[in-house]
Design a protein around this motif. Structure first.
Motif, PDB file in Angstrom:
ATOM      1  N   LEU A 721      -4.144  18.321   3.644  1.00  0.00           N
ATOM      2  CA  LEU A 721      -5.517  17.884   3.388  1.00  0.00           C
ATOM      3  C   LEU A 721      -5.586  16.846   2.275  1.00  0.00           C
ATOM      4  O   LEU A 721      -6.611  16.171   2.107  1.00  0.00           O
ATOM      5  CB  LEU A 721      -6.406  19.087   3.054  1.00  0.00           C
ATOM      6  CG  LEU A 721      -6.029  19.976   1.855  1.00  0.00           C
ATOM      7  CD1 LEU A 721      -6.660  19.484   0.576  1.00  0.00           C
ATOM      8  CD2 LEU A 721      -6.415  21.423   2.112  1.00  0.00           C
ATOM      9  N   LEU A 722      -4.487  16.708   1.490  1.00  0.00           N
ATOM     10  CA  LEU A 722      -4.440  15.692   0.445  1.00  0.00           C
ATOM     11  C   LEU A 722      -3.544  14.519   0.821  1.00  0.00           C
ATOM     12  O   LEU A 722      -3.272  13.661  -0.013  1.00  0.00           O
ATOM     13  CB  LEU A 722      -3.950  16.306  -0.864  1.00  0.00           C
ATOM     14  CG  LEU A 722      -4.878  17.321  -1.535  1.00  0.00           C
ATOM     15  CD1 LEU A 722      -4.215  17.916  -2.771  1.00  0.00           C
ATOM     16  CD2 LEU A 722      -6.210  16.679  -1.904  1.00  0.00           C
ATOM     17  N   GLU A 723      -3.066  14.483   2.049  1.00  0.00           N
ATOM     18  CA  GLU A 723      -2.151  13.429   2.468  1.00  0.00           C
ATOM     19  C   GLU A 723      -2.933  12.296   3.139  1.00  0.00           C
ATOM     20  O   GLU A 723      -3.714  12.520   4.066  1.00  0.00           O
ATOM     21  CB  GLU A 723      -1.116  13.989   3.447  1.00  0.00           C
ATOM     22  CG  GLU A 723      -0.016  12.994   3.784  1.00  0.00           C
ATOM     23  CD  GLU A 723       1.101  13.641   4.584  1.00  0.00           C
ATOM     24  OE1 GLU A 723       1.818  12.907   5.289  1.00  0.00           O
ATOM     25  OE2 GLU A 723       1.255  14.878   4.496  1.00  0.00           O
ATOM     26  N   ALA A 726      -8.358   9.408   0.137  1.00  0.00           N
ATOM     27  CA  ALA A 726      -8.802   8.429  -0.857  1.00  0.00           C
ATOM     28  C   ALA A 726      -8.265   8.740  -2.242  1.00  0.00           C
ATOM     29  O   ALA A 726      -8.222   7.860  -3.107  1.00  0.00           O
ATOM     30  CB  ALA A 726     -10.331   8.390  -0.893  1.00  0.00           C
ATOM     31  N   ILE A 727      -7.840   9.987  -2.470  1.00  0.00           N
ATOM     32  CA  ILE A 727      -7.369  10.348  -3.803  1.00  0.00           C
ATOM     33  C   ILE A 727      -5.858  10.561  -3.854  1.00  0.00           C
ATOM     34  O   ILE A 727      -5.311  10.737  -4.936  1.00  0.00           O
ATOM     35  CB  ILE A 727      -8.078  11.605  -4.328  1.00  0.00           C
ATOM     36  CG1 ILE A 727      -7.803  12.799  -3.398  1.00  0.00           C
ATOM     37  CG2 ILE A 727      -9.569  11.352  -4.487  1.00  0.00           C
ATOM     38  CD1 ILE A 727      -8.293  14.117  -3.971  1.00  0.00           C
ATOM     39  N   LEU A 800       4.558  19.440 -10.293  1.00  0.00           N
ATOM     40  CA  LEU A 800       3.543  18.752  -9.480  1.00  0.00           C
ATOM     41  C   LEU A 800       3.926  17.290  -9.349  1.00  0.00           C
ATOM     42  O   LEU A 800       4.229  16.626 -10.344  1.00  0.00           O
ATOM     43  CB  LEU A 800       2.164  18.874 -10.146  1.00  0.00           C
ATOM     44  CG  LEU A 800       1.034  18.024  -9.552  1.00  0.00           C
ATOM     45  CD1 LEU A 800       0.672  18.499  -8.152  1.00  0.00           C
ATOM     46  CD2 LEU A 800      -0.195  18.033 -10.464  1.00  0.00           C
ATOM     47  N   PHE A 801       3.892  16.775  -8.104  1.00  0.00           N
ATOM     48  CA  PHE A 801       4.181  15.368  -7.825  1.00  0.00           C
ATOM     49  C   PHE A 801       3.001  14.814  -7.028  1.00  0.00           C
ATOM     50  O   PHE A 801       2.685  15.316  -5.945  1.00  0.00           O
ATOM     51  CB  PHE A 801       5.487  15.224  -7.038  1.00  0.00           C
ATOM     52  CG  PHE A 801       6.621  16.009  -7.613  1.00  0.00           C
ATOM     53  CD1 PHE A 801       7.376  15.509  -8.662  1.00  0.00           C
ATOM     54  CD2 PHE A 801       6.932  17.277  -7.125  1.00  0.00           C
ATOM     55  CE1 PHE A 801       8.410  16.245  -9.205  1.00  0.00           C
ATOM     56  CE2 PHE A 801       7.970  18.016  -7.653  1.00  0.00           C
ATOM     57  CZ  PHE A 801       8.707  17.499  -8.698  1.00  0.00           C
ATOM     58  N   TRP A 802       2.375  13.784  -7.565  1.00  0.00           N
ATOM     59  CA  TRP A 802       1.137  13.258  -6.969  1.00  0.00           C
ATOM     60  C   TRP A 802       1.253  11.740  -6.888  1.00  0.00           C
ATOM     61  O   TRP A 802       1.399  11.073  -7.916  1.00  0.00           O
ATOM     62  CB  TRP A 802      -0.061  13.658  -7.827  1.00  0.00           C
ATOM     63  CG  TRP A 802      -1.409  13.435  -7.187  1.00  0.00           C
ATOM     64  CD1 TRP A 802      -1.890  12.291  -6.633  1.00  0.00           C
ATOM     65  CD2 TRP A 802      -2.455  14.400  -7.060  1.00  0.00           C
ATOM     66  NE1 TRP A 802      -3.150  12.456  -6.167  1.00  0.00           N
ATOM     67  CE2 TRP A 802      -3.540  13.766  -6.411  1.00  0.00           C
ATOM     68  CE3 TRP A 802      -2.584  15.735  -7.430  1.00  0.00           C
ATOM     69  CZ2 TRP A 802      -4.738  14.431  -6.136  1.00  0.00           C
ATOM     70  CZ3 TRP A 802      -3.763  16.398  -7.158  1.00  0.00           C
ATOM     71  CH2 TRP A 802      -4.833  15.741  -6.516  1.00  0.00           C
ATOM     72  N   LEU A 809      -6.019  -2.024  -8.349  1.00  0.00           N
ATOM     73  CA  LEU A 809      -5.547  -1.705  -9.700  1.00  0.00           C
ATOM     74  C   LEU A 809      -4.076  -1.343  -9.708  1.00  0.00           C
ATOM     75  O   LEU A 809      -3.515  -1.060 -10.771  1.00  0.00           O
ATOM     76  CB  LEU A 809      -6.363  -0.549 -10.276  1.00  0.00           C
ATOM     77  CG  LEU A 809      -7.860  -0.795 -10.474  1.00  0.00           C
ATOM     78  CD1 LEU A 809      -8.535   0.463 -10.994  1.00  0.00           C
ATOM     79  CD2 LEU A 809      -8.086  -1.966 -11.421  1.00  0.00           C
ATOM     80  N   GLY A 810      -3.435  -1.355  -8.551  1.00  0.00           N
ATOM     81  CA  GLY A 810      -2.035  -0.998  -8.465  1.00  0.00           C
ATOM     82  C   GLY A 810      -1.865   0.393  -7.885  1.00  0.00           C
ATOM     83  O   GLY A 810      -2.798   0.988  -7.337  1.00  0.00           O
ATOM     84  N   GLN A 811      -0.673   0.923  -8.007  1.00  0.00           N
ATOM     85  CA  GLN A 811      -0.384   2.270  -7.518  1.00  0.00           C
ATOM     86  C   GLN A 811       0.075   3.146  -8.675  1.00  0.00           C
ATOM     87  O   GLN A 811       0.933   2.763  -9.470  1.00  0.00           O
ATOM     88  CB  GLN A 811       0.677   2.260  -6.430  1.00  0.00           C
ATOM     89  CG  GLN A 811       0.892   3.632  -5.798  1.00  0.00           C
ATOM     90  CD  GLN A 811       1.660   3.572  -4.514  1.00  0.00           C
ATOM     91  OE1 GLN A 811       2.613   2.804  -4.405  1.00  0.00           O
ATOM     92  NE2 GLN A 811       1.259   4.365  -3.524  1.00  0.00           N
ATOM     93  N   PHE A 812      -0.518   4.344  -8.724  1.00  0.00           N
ATOM     94  CA  PHE A 812      -0.195   5.311  -9.765  1.00  0.00           C
ATOM     95  C   PHE A 812       0.510   6.514  -9.135  1.00  0.00           C
ATOM     96  O   PHE A 812       0.262   6.868  -7.976  1.00  0.00           O
ATOM     97  CB  PHE A 812      -1.455   5.795 -10.480  1.00  0.00           C
ATOM     98  CG  PHE A 812      -2.133   4.754 -11.319  1.00  0.00           C
ATOM     99  CD1 PHE A 812      -1.868   4.654 -12.680  1.00  0.00           C
ATOM    100  CD2 PHE A 812      -3.033   3.863 -10.748  1.00  0.00           C
ATOM    101  CE1 PHE A 812      -2.493   3.696 -13.456  1.00  0.00           C
ATOM    102  CE2 PHE A 812      -3.657   2.906 -11.522  1.00  0.00           C
ATOM    103  CZ  PHE A 812      -3.388   2.812 -12.875  1.00  0.00           C
TER     104      PHE A 812
END
Length: 964
Positions: A721-723, A726-727, A800-802, A809-812
């Motif tokens: 559900l987080l893959e 938008a976040i 945790l890996f996010w 703004l780039g990738q975080f």
């Protein structure tokens, strides 16, 4: 109960392996599956089976080359020691030679080396591999090491580091109790690269510079990689930092040395019967003594020795030791056919490092407690031209007790300069082998045969020490001195400057020690799929390995003869060999492709036959349940063992100088044990003259292997559900519980614990090996190795890996790793509790209950940046009972609190388009200038150099990487 569990697991694994072994004979006839593939076959640390889907069965942390470069560190050990699961281990922040003495395990002090500890179980319980092959243990030039010096492996040749934080003796053999560190070298490299880095502390010292060159070529059937590395780390002096320049940080001079430049003299005047403890007045280089003045109010050249007279040795110490390392590495591979290849690799590495200690003190008399009869039973002639007392100072055992009048002399000849220990360590490695694949039907079986030989040779040269035989001669009968060429009567009675160059020439030699560790091994391995089962193929690996260990330590002839004024030791040498066979199976129990569900069981067993103690079988059982595509549950139970090392088995009698508080000494004396102290021969009002107690150590050929049980259970969750939202692009959560229990741990009981228990209980088990002089002081302390009771520890890793979606703004991305230690308990064979524990700092080591690393990375076009937050939770240490020092923040419990510490590291990089492959990086570690907390129980500089950033202060660096 413990033995029953071990036997039950062993029997279960034996039965399981026997049931699976018939598949070896049937493998040729088994029908192949249509989807057999070998294109994506891999082997990861934690299994010997080569299969793509085997990854993830055990908790393995991979440190990539990008991760390494992000730290700004220049040593493999420094990188690994930042992992949250790492414990206290030796590194170049330990200014060890001349101060640590000889540890009981015979390994020496490892001066200038850098090691790795996992789960706080000790560096000797971590197995270090390079490309899956064992690496040689260190030679410390003061013993035969039982751990690997990671400074023997240049950082430039590393592609990645795989860290298995789980017991793995069934897979890899001895030493893999706490885990495995597998260093994977760079291999398929095309072109050339040059990397250079320079950094220094904000105070302008401790400069570190590195230069690495790599070149690789890939042909049609072969590839070649060559690498060269140079690292130069400059020193940081303790006196250049405010805290460490203090006289024993946190205590003032209370723990300062009684070996002073002016001298301390404790004796009984035979003319008056008065016992005096005096020191010459400052600046009086030719003191006069008035025997009629028997008190502390004196008009002669002396006053009674007090705390203010003690010596501050901190100003001579190093916070960071200088280290220069040069390495060459080459690796060539040739494909003899599509199914077989040959490789050869070689390495040479040299380390030149330096340790420095305060000028060596000369302690003489029964209370000296050096263990050297030439010092403890000294006779100083009243005819010595510099003796101001006018009578003999006699501490000889042959003299009737009523005529012995010398108790202690402590004189530190600053005229001879600091003690300097220079190490030169050479490492040689050559390995070769064949590897390939063959088909059984349409199944691929993988094989490899390997041979490796490695040597670690060390030499240490010691400047600034003394010859106690010549000291005794120069202080004794002047006529006897005159009969020896070069002998000059010695003046230890005056202040600084009264020991002349002629005197020094006779008593100050250059001491040279050397040691060597050698490892020769041959291995053969086979891996593949045996046959198809109801849920997939039964995979296996099997192999045989033979190893031979040889080690020696040869101290200087002066030391062997017993004439060295410093820490005495004797030669050590030994060898043994081991032959091992192992097998491993991955058994598919259930599979449902529609749900993405799969259950696998792994079984492994290894039998080891040692020439020193016989055979040992270890087993491992694991389960991996892919519940659904996004959730994996896994658990392992493993037996482990660690064979005694050469130093532990054959280490000869030597000594280390422990800083101990005598419970029978004022003002530490507890009234509840005062009667026991009198029974031990300690007189009322006794004050310990010197906190450094010489402790005799040595190996034990009767040692048995350490045996361990390890358990882990955890999960890997990648919520769908987080893959691709938008976040987040992807989120992974890993949770692992671990537990280790070691029985028969090889170590000596903690010396302070043994002393305390002796005074508390008067039990001969503790007291028989502790001797006291007639004056009450400790003059003998035997602390030998044995198989102690149990070490237990457990805890949790929560990671945790996010990865966030790319935007304008780039990738975080976030990498957050945490280790929580739940329990740590070490109990001796007789039930004595050792001082180590969770949240406790003791003897230069700590076990924080929480360590954390939070890394935020950012990429935008050619820019990149990383912010790292490292956290160490609060620690506490005992301040020593009845005495409260300024550093002891909780006087009610006599406890020092080492506050929680958080470090911030920042790095920014830019890649240039106009110059192919050029990247510039700038960074600052400890950006907010966090000082390490003061540690009372830590040696020398008052800091725990393996837990905190030493020496404190910001470290700035710049790096340039060019690839072409």
């Amino acid at each position: 109960m413990k033995a029953h569990r071990r036997n039950a697991l062993t029997r279960a694994i034996h039965v399981s392996l026997l049931l699976a072994l018939p598949g070896l004979a049937a493998a040729q006839d088994a029908p192949p599956t249509d989807d057999a593939t070998t294109l994506d076959t891999v082997q990861v640390t934690g299994t010997r089976i080569k299969r793509a889907e085997i990854e993830g069965q055990v908790p393995v942390q991979t440190v990539t080359r990008e991760d390494i470069e992000r730290t700004g560190l220049t040593s493999i050990a420094d990188v690994v020691q930042t992992l949250t699961g790492s414990g206290s281990a030796l590194n170049t922040k330990f200014n060890s030679s001349g101060n640590f003495g000889f540890p009981p395990d015979g390994s020496g002090v490892g001066a200038g080396s850098a090691q790795v500890d996992l789960r706080h179980l000790g560096a000797k319980r971590v197995l270090v591999l390079v490309d899956g092959i064992r690496w040689v243990n260190e030679a410390s030039a003061s013993g035969v090491g039982a751990a690997t010096d990671l400074n023997t492996i240049p950082l430039a040749i590393v592609d990645r580091i795989e860290v298995l934080e789980d017991g793995a003796s069934a897979l890899y053999g001895s030493d893999a109790i706490a885990g495995v560190v597998n260093i994977i070298t760079r291999r398929n490299f095309e072109g050339a690269s040059i990397s250079a880095q320079y950094g220094e502390y904000g105070e302008g010292d401790g400069a570190t510079s590195t230069a690495d060159i790599a070149w690789g070529w890939n042909g049609e059937r072969s590839n070649l990689f060559l690498g060269a590395s140079y690292t130069n780390q400059e020193k940081v002096l303790a006196r250049d930092r405010e805290q460490s320049s203090l006289p024993v940080p946190g205590t003032g001079l209370a723990f300062g040395s009684s070996g002073t430049p002016t001298g301390r003299f404790i004796f009984t005047d035979p003319n008056t019967g008065a016992t005096l403890d005096v020191t010459p007045n400052t600046g009086d280089s030719d003191p006069t003594y008035d025997p009629t003045q028997t008190g502390c109010t004196r008009t002669d050249s002396y006053h009674c020795f007090a705390t203010a007279d003690r010596f501050n040795f901190a100003q001579y110490n190093l916070l960071v030791t200088p280290s220069e390392r040069m390495g060459l590495f080459g690796q060539f591979r040739f494909d003899m056919s599509d199914a077989a290849s040959w490789y050869v690799k070689a390495l040479y590495n040299r380390r030149e490092s330096v340790n420095q200690a305060a000028p060596e003190p000369i302690f003489l008399g029964p209370e000296a407690g050096t263990g050297n009869p030439l010092a403890d039973n000294i006779f100083i002639s009243g005819d010595n031209p510099f003796n101001p007392f006018g009578f003999d100072l006699d501490g000889r055992l042959t003299t009737p007790p009523e005529d012995r009048n010398l108790i202690l002399i402590g004189r530190r000849p600053v005229e001879g300069g600091a003690r300097v220990f220079e190490q030169q360590v050479d490492t040689f490695y050559v390995g070769t082998g064949f590897e390939g694949v063959f088909d059984v039907g349409e199944r691929a079986w993988f094989w490899d045969v390997n041979f490796a030989h490695s040597e670690n040779e060390a030499e240490q040269t010691n400047f600034g020490s003394y010859d106690i035989r010549n000291i005794a001669l120069a202080l004794g009968d002047p006529d006897a001195c005159a009969a020896v060429a070069g002998c000059t009567p010695l003046n230890i009675f005056g202040g600084p400057g009264t020991i002349t160059p002629e005197m020094l020439e006779f008593i100050q030699p250059v001491v040279r020690d050397r040691s060597e560790n050698t490892l020769t091994l041959a291995t053969a391995n086979l891996s593949g799929d045996l046959f198809e089962m109801w849920a997939g193929p039964l995979a296996f690996a099997a192999g045989i390995e033979h190893r031979r260990y040889e080690g020696m330590y040869q101290p200087d002839p002066l030391t062997v003869a017993g004439f060295y004024n410093g820490v005495p030791s004797l030669p050590t040498s030994g060898e043994y060999d081991v032959t091992e066979v192992f097998t491993e199976f991955n058994v598919p129990l259930f599979a449902n492709a529609e749900r993405g569900s799969r259950l696998d069981m792994s079984l492994a067993g290894r039998y080891s036959d040692y020439s020193t103690f016989g055979g040992e079988f270890t087993g491992k059982l694991g389960l991996r349940w892919q519940v659904v595509d996004e959730l994996v549950l896994r658990t392992t139970f493993a037996e482990g063992f660690r064979a005694p090392s050469i130093g532990e088995l054959f280490g000869s009698a030597s000594r280390f100088d422990a800083t101990l508080i005598d419970p029978c000494s004022e003002p530490f004396l507890d009234p509840s044990v005062e009667g026991n102290c009198r029974s031990l021969g300690v007189p009322a009002g006794y004050q310990q003259p010197n906190p450094q107690i010489s402790v005799t150590t040595g190996g034990n050929e009767q040692l048995e292997p350490e045996r361990a049980d390890s358990f882990s259970a955890g999960m890997v969750w990648s919520p769908s559900l987080l893959e691709g939202t938008a976040i987040s692009d992807r989120v992974d959560v890993e949770v692992t519980f671990y537990r280790h229990e070691i029985e028969g741990a090889i170590q000596a009981i903690d010396a302070q614990t043994q002393l305390d228990l002796c005074v508390e209980t008067l039990n001969p088990l503790y007291c028989d090996s502790i001797g006291r002089a007639a004056t009450g002081g400790i003059n003998a302390f035997n602390n030998r190795l044995t198989n102690l009771g149990v070490i237990k520890t457990d805890g949790w890793d929560v990671d945790l890996f996010w990865t966030f979606p790319e935007s304008r703004l780039g990738q975080f991305s976030i990498d957050w790793r945490n280790t929580f230690v739940g329990e740590y308990e070490a109990i001796g064979a007789a039930g004595q509790r050792q001082p180590q524990g969770v949240g406790i700092e003791v003897v230069d080591s700590a076990i924080p209950d929480w360590t954390s690393s939070f890394v935020t990375e950012w990429d935008l076009d050619n820019w990149s940046a990383a912010w790292t937050i490292r956290h160490i939770s609060e620690l506490r240490e005992d301040c020593g009972g009845a005495v409260t020092f300024p550093v002891c923040s909780d006087p009610a419990t006599s406890t020092n609190v080492l506050e929680a510490t958080t470090y911030h590291d920042l790095q920014v990089g830019y890649r240039f388009d106009m110059l192919r492959g050029l990247e510039l990086t700038a960074g600052a570690n400890n950006l907010f200038d966090e000082d390490p907390p003061i540690c009372l129980s830590c040696s020398l500089n008052g800091y725990d150099a393996s837990t905190y950033d030493i020496p404190g202060g910001r470290f700035f660096y710049v790096r340039a990487d060019l690839r072409f």
